[in-house]
Design an enzyme around this catalytic site. Structure first.
Site, PDB file in Angstrom:
ATOM      1  CE  LYS A 173      -2.573   3.244   2.327  1.00  0.00           C
ATOM      2  NZ  LYS A 173      -1.812   4.267   1.572  1.00  0.00           N
ATOM      3  CD  GLU A 248      12.613   1.249  11.303  1.00  0.00           C
ATOM      4  OE1 GLU A 248      12.784   2.296  11.956  1.00  0.00           O
ATOM      5  OE2 GLU A 248      13.185   0.182  11.580  1.00  0.00           O
ATOM      6  CB  CYS A 282      12.022   9.298   9.880  1.00  0.00           C
ATOM      7  SG  CYS A 282      13.179   8.410   8.833  1.00  0.00           S
ATOM      8  CD  GLU A 382       8.214  12.961  13.071  1.00  0.00           C
ATOM      9  OE1 GLU A 382       7.086  12.438  13.046  1.00  0.00           O
ATOM     10  OE2 GLU A 382       9.205  12.461  12.515  1.00  0.00           O
TER      11      GLU A 382
HETATM   12  P1  NAD Z   1       1.374   8.166   8.199  1.00  0.00           P
HETATM   13  O1  NAD Z   1       1.537   7.375   9.445  1.00  0.00           O
HETATM   14  O2  NAD Z   1       0.293   9.162   8.132  1.00  0.00           O
HETATM   15  O3  NAD Z   1       1.132   7.198   6.950  1.00  0.00           O
HETATM   16  C1  NAD Z   1       2.043   6.166   6.610  1.00  0.00           C
HETATM   17  C2  NAD Z   1       1.294   5.128   5.791  1.00  0.00           C
HETATM   18  O4  NAD Z   1       0.327   4.486   6.639  1.00  0.00           O
HETATM   19  C3  NAD Z   1       0.519   5.704   4.605  1.00  0.00           C
HETATM   20  O5  NAD Z   1       0.581   4.809   3.512  1.00  0.00           O
HETATM   21  C4  NAD Z   1      -0.895   5.791   5.160  1.00  0.00           C
HETATM   22  O6  NAD Z   1      -1.894   5.772   4.158  1.00  0.00           O
HETATM   23  C5  NAD Z   1      -0.948   4.528   6.017  1.00  0.00           C
HETATM   24  N1  NAD Z   1      -1.977   4.541   7.065  1.00  0.00           N
HETATM   25  C6  NAD Z   1      -2.569   5.625   7.644  1.00  0.00           C
HETATM   26  N2  NAD Z   1      -3.476   5.227   8.561  1.00  0.00           N
HETATM   27  C7  NAD Z   1      -3.463   3.867   8.565  1.00  0.00           C
HETATM   28  C8  NAD Z   1      -4.157   2.872   9.298  1.00  0.00           C
HETATM   29  N3  NAD Z   1      -5.070   3.199  10.214  1.00  0.00           N
HETATM   30  N4  NAD Z   1      -3.891   1.574   9.062  1.00  0.00           N
HETATM   31  C9  NAD Z   1      -2.948   1.224   8.157  1.00  0.00           C
HETATM   32  N5  NAD Z   1      -2.257   2.113   7.414  1.00  0.00           N
HETATM   33  C10 NAD Z   1      -2.500   3.423   7.619  1.00  0.00           C
HETATM   34  O7  NAD Z   1       2.805   8.834   7.898  1.00  0.00           O
HETATM   35  P2  NAD Z   1       3.216   9.813   6.709  1.00  0.00           P
HETATM   36  O8  NAD Z   1       2.639  11.161   6.979  1.00  0.00           O
HETATM   37  O9  NAD Z   1       2.937   9.160   5.398  1.00  0.00           O
HETATM   38  O10 NAD Z   1       4.814   9.867   6.883  1.00  0.00           O
HETATM   39  C11 NAD Z   1       5.445  10.725   7.776  1.00  0.00           C
HETATM   40  C12 NAD Z   1       5.846   9.986   9.043  1.00  0.00           C
HETATM   41  O11 NAD Z   1       6.631   8.850   8.708  1.00  0.00           O
HETATM   42  C13 NAD Z   1       6.708  10.820   9.963  1.00  0.00           C
HETATM   43  O12 NAD Z   1       6.308  10.626  11.293  1.00  0.00           O
HETATM   44  C14 NAD Z   1       8.104  10.259   9.746  1.00  0.00           C
HETATM   45  O13 NAD Z   1       9.001  10.466  10.806  1.00  0.00           O
HETATM   46  C15 NAD Z   1       7.797   8.805   9.518  1.00  0.00           C
HETATM   47  N6  NAD Z   1       8.876   8.131   8.800  1.00  0.00           N
HETATM   48  C16 NAD Z   1       9.663   7.241   9.481  1.00  0.00           C
HETATM   49  C17 NAD Z   1      10.742   6.621   8.829  1.00  0.00           C
HETATM   50  C18 NAD Z   1      11.625   5.648   9.554  1.00  0.00           C
HETATM   51  O14 NAD Z   1      12.304   4.887   8.894  1.00  0.00           O
HETATM   52  N7  NAD Z   1      11.656   5.654  10.873  1.00  0.00           N
HETATM   53  C19 NAD Z   1      10.998   6.907   7.483  1.00  0.00           C
HETATM   54  C20 NAD Z   1      10.166   7.808   6.827  1.00  0.00           C
HETATM   55  C21 NAD Z   1       9.101   8.410   7.495  1.00  0.00           C
END
Ligand code: NAD
Length: 481
Positions: A173, A248, A282, A382
């Protein structure tokens, strides 16, 4: 020119969607494509296809699976510039960064293709002279992969490549804000001849598609990258059906600048760590603890650097910082920075840019704060934008205590010429990734990547570490009859 549509890929077929929504360029508001809206029915079809394909894929020689990864890397390398341009248009990061990321995705595929010729298990000396005692790694099954928009080429690749090479099938996804970019990887794997059903992609909302994947009984494991809040919700749901989970999540990454640091390099590294990709990493630098005698000069230089950054459209080669990914993200960041401004001092940026061409997109200036309370929202949570805060500290003990004070433990850096201080920092800082004299962001493809506590859960990703999540171990006692 027709606008492309991010379609589902199920059982080797590109499926025309029913409903779609717009995919918008955050740099100028232009609609650049359409995104399929899917739900539980499409997820179910994708999972069934992945289950049907599982044994055929797992039974291939690993070198045959590697061939597919290498050929996909060839296709991607032939178009890294074009792929980078799409990434820039879809989620805003400057082209210079997007090109590096697309090349990196191809490098990840090549690294994991190489896993076909590295050990999949270990041999041990048995207490019984006649017994051969060894472990064997086998695939976990169907992996559900959920990715964010901020590294839309690299993150889907660093999850899919190990899943595939170790013999799993997958349902992916992709995040809405960069689904067309992520689909280039799938197109490359499709062109490289990946068998139907081995990879499947479903495009739609996280709360519908993502949630359906997490709850589906046919999914054996979930690998997620995204925010800490979403990750924790997924863990709770996935553990009800005892799925293997790898998360992550967010970061709140500190930098310590000691009195003996090379000041200008520390300033440059903090600016890069805080403002590259408009702070939407991140591993972005959020907090800087500077030895009191350097505090004024460090802050002044950082403010000069931030104020002088060229904010603009990502496809302009001179742009140093692009727009934020979308209106919702920009509004959330600006509101959080407004709250921070009431508690501390904002030296530059932190406001929406609205003049001229800026008016069409999601632009803001890079923000530098000082004088914020250590328990403020900014210091603890964050805020996923181009924002960093600086505090003075009196000694190493205070600096490390402050660095360790949040619930996120992803990446941390120290700037020093003193070996003992660097060693103490490496030992004491709570972080999955530690830098000495380099910025908090950055991940080489062949080494483990991942956070601790609020930033990560389960085995780390990338490099040889990926084998832990994407395989299960059998211990074998082999005796002569
Ligand atoms: P997000 O958590 O909003 O979404 C991430 C993914 O999860 C998307 O594909 C989203 O559609 C999906 N999602 C949302 N709600 C869901 C649910 N209830 N069930 C299953 N899937 C769901 O994050 P974002 O805004 O896309 O990304 C930014 C965040 O990601 C920041 O907090 C950043 O720090 C983190 N991030 C972490 C790493 C790492 O390796 N630690 C790397 C990149 C980004």
């Amino acid at each position: 020119m027709t606008t492309p549509t991010a379609r589902n890929f199920i059982d080797g077929q590109w499926v025309d969607p029913g409903n779609t929504i717009d995919d918008t360029d955050p740099g100028n508001g232009e609609v650049i494509g359409r995104l399929a809206r899917s739900g539980a029915a499409e997820v179910d079809a994708a999972v069934q296809a992945a289950r049907r394909a599982a044994s055929g894929w797992a039974d291939l020689a690993a070198s045959a699976r590697a061939r597919v990864l290498r050929e996909a890397a060839d296709h991607l390398e032939a178009s890294t510039d074009d792929w980078g341009r799409l990434m820039t248009r879809e989620m805003g990061k400057p082209l210079t960064e997007a090109r590096v990321e697309s090349a990196r995705a191809a490098a990840i595929l090549r690294f994991f293709a190489g896993e076909a010729h590295r050990p999949f298990g270990q041999q041990y000396a048995s207490d019984q002279a006649q017994t051969w005692l060894f472990t064997r790694r086998s695939p976990v099954g169907v992996i559900g992969i959920i990715t964010p928009w901020n590294f839309p080429a690299a993150i889907p690749t660093w999850k899919l490549a190990p899943a595939l090479i170790f013999g799993n099938t997958a349902v992916l996804k992709l995040a809405d804000d960069a689904a067309l970019t992520g689909l280039r990887l799938i197109e490359a794997l499709d062109k490289a001849g990946i068998p139907p059903g081995v990879i499947n992609v479903v495009i739609g909302r996280g709360t519908e598609v993502g949630a359906a994947m997490v709850e589906h009984d046919g999914v054996d494991a979930i690998s997620f990258t995204g925010s800490t809040e979403t990750g924790r919700g997924i863990l709770e749901k996935a553990s009800r059906s005892a799925k293997r989970v790898q998360l992550e999540m967010g970061g709140h990454n500190p930098v310590i600048v000691r009195s003996d640091a090379a000041l200008d390099s520390a300033v440059a590294a903090v600016a890069l760590g805080a403002f590259a990709s408009a702070g939407q990493k991140c591993t972005a630098t959020r907090r800087v603890y500077v030895a009191r005698d350097l505090y004024d000069s460090f802050t002044e230089k950082l403010v000069v650097k931030a104020s002088g950054m060229n904010v603009g459209y990502g496809l302009d080669e001179s742009t140093e910082m692009g727009p934020l990914v979308n209106e919702v993200q920009l509004t959330g960041v600006l509101e959080a920075l407004e709250r921070a401004e009431k508690q501390g001092k904002l030296h530059c940026g932190g406001k929406r840019l609205t003049e001229g061409e800026y008016a069409k997109g999601c632009y803001m200036g890079p923000a530098v704060f000082t004088d914020l309370p250590h328990d403020s929202e900014f210091a603890c949570e964050e805020i996923f934008g181009p924002n960093v805060a600086v505090w003075p500290v009196d000694d190493d003990e205070e600096a490390i205590e402050r660095a360790n004070a949040t619930s996120y433990d992803l990446s941390a850096a120290i700037f020093t010429r003193d070996l003992d201080s660097a060693k103490k920092f490496i030992e004491q800082v709570k972080a999955g990734i530690v830098h000495v004299n380099s910025q908090t962001a950055g991940a080489e493809v062949h080494v483990p990547f991942g956070g601790l506590s609020g930033s990560g859960y389960g085995p780390h990703e990338q490099g040889r570490a990926a084998i832990e999540f994407y395989t299960q171990t059998k211990t074998i006692y082999l005796d002569p009859a």
